[in-house]
Design a protein around this motif. Structure first.
Motif, mmCIF file in Angstrom:
data_model
loop_
_atom_site.group_PDB
_atom_site.id
_atom_site.type_symbol
_atom_site.label_atom_id
_atom_site.label_comp_id
_atom_site.label_asym_id
_atom_site.label_seq_id
_atom_site.Cartn_x
_atom_site.Cartn_y
_atom_site.Cartn_z
ATOM 1 N N GLY A 57 0.846 -1.189 0.000
ATOM 2 C CA GLY A 57 0.000 0.000 0.000
ATOM 3 C C GLY A 57 0.878 1.235 0.000
ATOM 4 O O GLY A 57 2.056 1.171 0.374
ATOM 5 N N ALA A 58 0.317 2.356 -0.429
ATOM 6 C CA ALA A 58 1.114 3.585 -0.517
ATOM 7 C C ALA A 58 0.244 4.810 -0.300
ATOM 8 O O ALA A 58 -0.966 4.793 -0.567
ATOM 9 N N MET A 59 0.886 5.872 0.190
ATOM 10 C CA MET A 59 0.256 7.182 0.306
ATOM 11 C C MET A 59 1.233 8.243 -0.166
ATOM 12 O O MET A 59 2.452 8.098 0.005
ATOM 13 N N VAL A 60 0.697 9.297 -0.749
ATOM 14 C CA VAL A 60 1.480 10.487 -1.077
ATOM 15 C C VAL A 60 1.095 11.568 -0.081
ATOM 16 O O VAL A 60 -0.088 11.920 0.045
ATOM 17 N N LEU A 61 2.066 12.081 0.642
ATOM 18 C CA LEU A 61 1.849 13.188 1.572
ATOM 19 C C LEU A 61 2.393 14.472 0.955
ATOM 20 O O LEU A 61 3.412 14.460 0.271
ATOM 21 N N SER A 62 1.690 15.573 1.197
ATOM 22 C CA SER A 62 2.094 16.864 0.661
ATOM 23 C C SER A 62 1.545 17.955 1.577
ATOM 24 O O SER A 62 0.786 17.664 2.513
ATOM 25 N N PRO A 63 1.896 19.216 1.344
ATOM 26 C CA PRO A 63 1.275 20.287 2.129
ATOM 27 C C PRO A 63 -0.248 20.225 2.037
ATOM 28 O O PRO A 63 -0.801 19.906 0.978
ATOM 29 N N LEU A 64 -0.916 20.519 3.143
ATOM 30 C CA LEU A 64 -2.371 20.376 3.211
ATOM 31 C C LEU A 64 -3.076 21.224 2.167
ATOM 32 O O LEU A 64 -4.098 20.797 1.603
ATOM 33 N N ASP A 65 -2.567 22.401 1.854
ATOM 34 C CA ASP A 65 -3.254 23.255 0.882
ATOM 35 C C ASP A 65 -3.223 22.658 -0.514
ATOM 36 O O ASP A 65 -4.042 22.991 -1.363
ATOM 37 N N GLU A 66 -2.292 21.744 -0.750
ATOM 38 C CA GLU A 66 -2.245 21.024 -2.024
ATOM 39 C C GLU A 66 -3.047 19.736 -1.952
ATOM 40 O O GLU A 66 -3.783 19.386 -2.882
ATOM 41 N N ALA A 67 -2.915 18.994 -0.837
ATOM 42 C CA ALA A 67 -3.598 17.709 -0.686
ATOM 43 C C ALA A 67 -5.105 17.879 -0.553
ATOM 44 O O ALA A 67 -5.884 17.109 -1.133
ATOM 45 N N GLY A 68 -5.530 18.835 0.253
ATOM 46 C CA GLY A 68 -6.952 19.123 0.402
ATOM 47 C C GLY A 68 -7.721 18.157 1.284
ATOM 48 O O GLY A 68 -8.949 18.255 1.383
ATOM 49 N N ARG A 69 -7.046 17.239 1.935
ATOM 50 C CA ARG A 69 -7.737 16.248 2.777
ATOM 51 C C ARG A 69 -6.694 15.560 3.658
ATOM 52 O O ARG A 69 -5.495 15.663 3.442
ATOM 53 N N GLY A 70 -7.187 14.808 4.635
ATOM 54 C CA GLY A 70 -6.293 14.019 5.473
ATOM 55 C C GLY A 70 -5.317 14.860 6.277
ATOM 56 O O GLY A 70 -4.128 14.543 6.337
ATOM 57 N N GLU A 71 -5.817 15.916 6.935
ATOM 58 C CA GLU A 71 -4.933 16.805 7.696
ATOM 59 C C GLU A 71 -4.253 16.044 8.827
ATOM 60 O O GLU A 71 -4.897 15.466 9.699
ATOM 61 N N TYR A 72 -2.934 16.052 8.819
ATOM 62 C CA TYR A 72 -2.137 15.361 9.836
ATOM 63 C C TYR A 72 -2.204 16.119 11.152
ATOM 64 O O TYR A 72 -1.838 17.292 11.226
ATOM 65 N N LEU A 73 -2.663 15.421 12.204
ATOM 66 C CA LEU A 73 -2.803 16.044 13.517
ATOM 67 C C LEU A 73 -1.758 15.569 14.513
ATOM 68 O O LEU A 73 -1.672 16.110 15.612
ATOM 69 N N GLY A 74 -0.983 14.565 14.128
ATOM 70 C CA GLY A 74 0.072 14.087 15.012
ATOM 71 C C GLY A 74 0.131 12.577 15.049
ATOM 72 O O GLY A 74 -0.659 11.872 14.421
ATOM 73 N N GLY A 75 1.108 12.082 15.797
ATOM 74 C CA GLY A 75 1.285 10.644 15.899
ATOM 75 C C GLY A 75 2.311 10.298 16.953
ATOM 76 O O GLY A 75 2.780 11.160 17.699
ATOM 77 N N SER A 76 2.674 9.021 17.007
ATOM 78 C CA SER A 76 3.652 8.567 17.987
ATOM 79 C C SER A 76 4.476 7.426 17.426
ATOM 80 O O SER A 76 4.030 6.690 16.532
#
Length: 331
Positions: A168-187
């Motif tokens: 599986g794969a995901m592309v991450l980018s700046p939120l204003d470009e991605a438009g969804r899936g806002e990263y709020l944090g992790g561990s």
């Protein structure tokens, strides 16, 4: 949550790949002492996918990557960095990330592998988010890919019934470009000294592969009984509470967990007092695909419209090491 002066991060694209060959519980009945009923009651698994000869982790990862790029509407030359989470790399070196880079034509990307077993993709996702948030990279391709069939002992019913292959794969980018899936944090967390819970004993510098190792089957996965179950349930509960409580559980739309075992997922949800449908599960048809399971499940949840716009989506994972972690996004 992304702090001040950092760039908000989002999920621009998702993709996955599963091999064509299906290994059912009935098939396993023919090669090891087990049954469909025994496997399903204990794990929730009906079947898993097995990669063909020559269909290695890099090749599967490349297919998933191209599908994620297509979903993001990006060409591969716009990727700055490739992170590949795998515990079954194509070879000790070069990295599987390099193989994926070459296969998809990502000529402008750097890359490296992350090996943290079943926690690998969550660790890689959090790492990728930091690269974007700090401006070190603008677009990061995160891949989880596994050919676990190469490290399974098909005479050990405790392990061979659980695992499958996929990517599986995901592309991450700046939120204003991605438009969804806002990263709020992790561990990202580990507790060493627990090798006997789940490990492949040989194949590294501690015990290099030789004739004795092969004859003893030490190059295959071994698992320490129900210790994995107890660890996974308690960790699942702790991670979800840690992630969601600051926002309130009424904000939770979906949990997309590592597909470790359906009974573990159900037990954790019961302890969290959440209905079964809160967690997205596809373990019944893919089994446990280690570092590939979170992105494979997330992609399917996305394509089946199971992620709720404006609500939280939480992924948790736990595995060998011991290792565990999570990431939280607002879809």
């Amino acid at each position: 949550m992304i702090g001040p002066n950092l760039i908000p991060v989002g999920i621009a694209g998702l993709g996955s790949y599963s091999p064509k060959r299906i290994l059912t519980n009935w098939d396993l009945e023919q090669i090891v002492e087990t049954s469909d009923e025994w496997i399903f009651q204990r794990t929730g698994i009906r079947e898993r996918r097995i990669a063909e000869d020559g269909e290695d982790s890099g090749k599967m990862g490349a297919v998933a990557a191209l599908r994620a790029l297509e979903d993001a509407k990006l060409s591969s030359d716009r990727i700055d960095l490739i992170l590949c989470a795998t515990t079954t790399p194509d070879k000790p070196f070069p990295t599987t990330a390099c193989h994926i880079q070459n296969a998809i034509g990502a000529k402008n990307a750097g890359g490296f592998d992350i090996n943290s077993a079943c926690s690998g993709f969550v660790f890689a996702f959090n790492t990728a988010a930091q690269f974007i948030a700090t401006g070190m990279a603008k677009r990061v391709l995160v891949v989880g890919t596994e050919k676990l069939s190469t490290i399974l002992n098909y005479e050990d019913r405790n392990t061979c019934i659980l695992f499958g292959d996929g990517a599986g794969a995901m592309v991450l980018s700046p939120l204003d470009e991605a438009g969804r899936g806002e990263y709020l944090g992790g561990s990202i967390q580990t507790e060493g000294g627990k090798d006997d819970v789940l490990e492949v004993p040989a194949g590294g510098s501690t015990l290099p592969t030789d004739k004795r190792v092969l004859e003893a089957g030490l190059n295959k996965m071994v698992m320490g009984g129900n210790r994995v179950y107890r660890f996974a349930v308690s960790t699942f509960v702790k991670l979800v509470r840690q992630a969601v409580e600051p926002y309130g559980f009424e904000q939770l739309g979906r949990i997309v967990p590592h597909q470790v075992n359906q009974r573990i997922i159900e037990s954790a949800l019961e302890k969290l007092d959440l209905p079964p449908e809160t967690a997205f599960s596809n373990i019944h048809k893919f089994g446990n695909t280690s570092a590939a399971s979170v992105p494979m499940a997330f992609d399917e949840a996305y394509r089946e419209d199971c992620l709720i716009k404006g609500k939280l989506a939480c992924s948790v994972a736990f595995g060998a090491g011991l290792s565990w972690g999570h990431f939280l996004v607002r879809w």
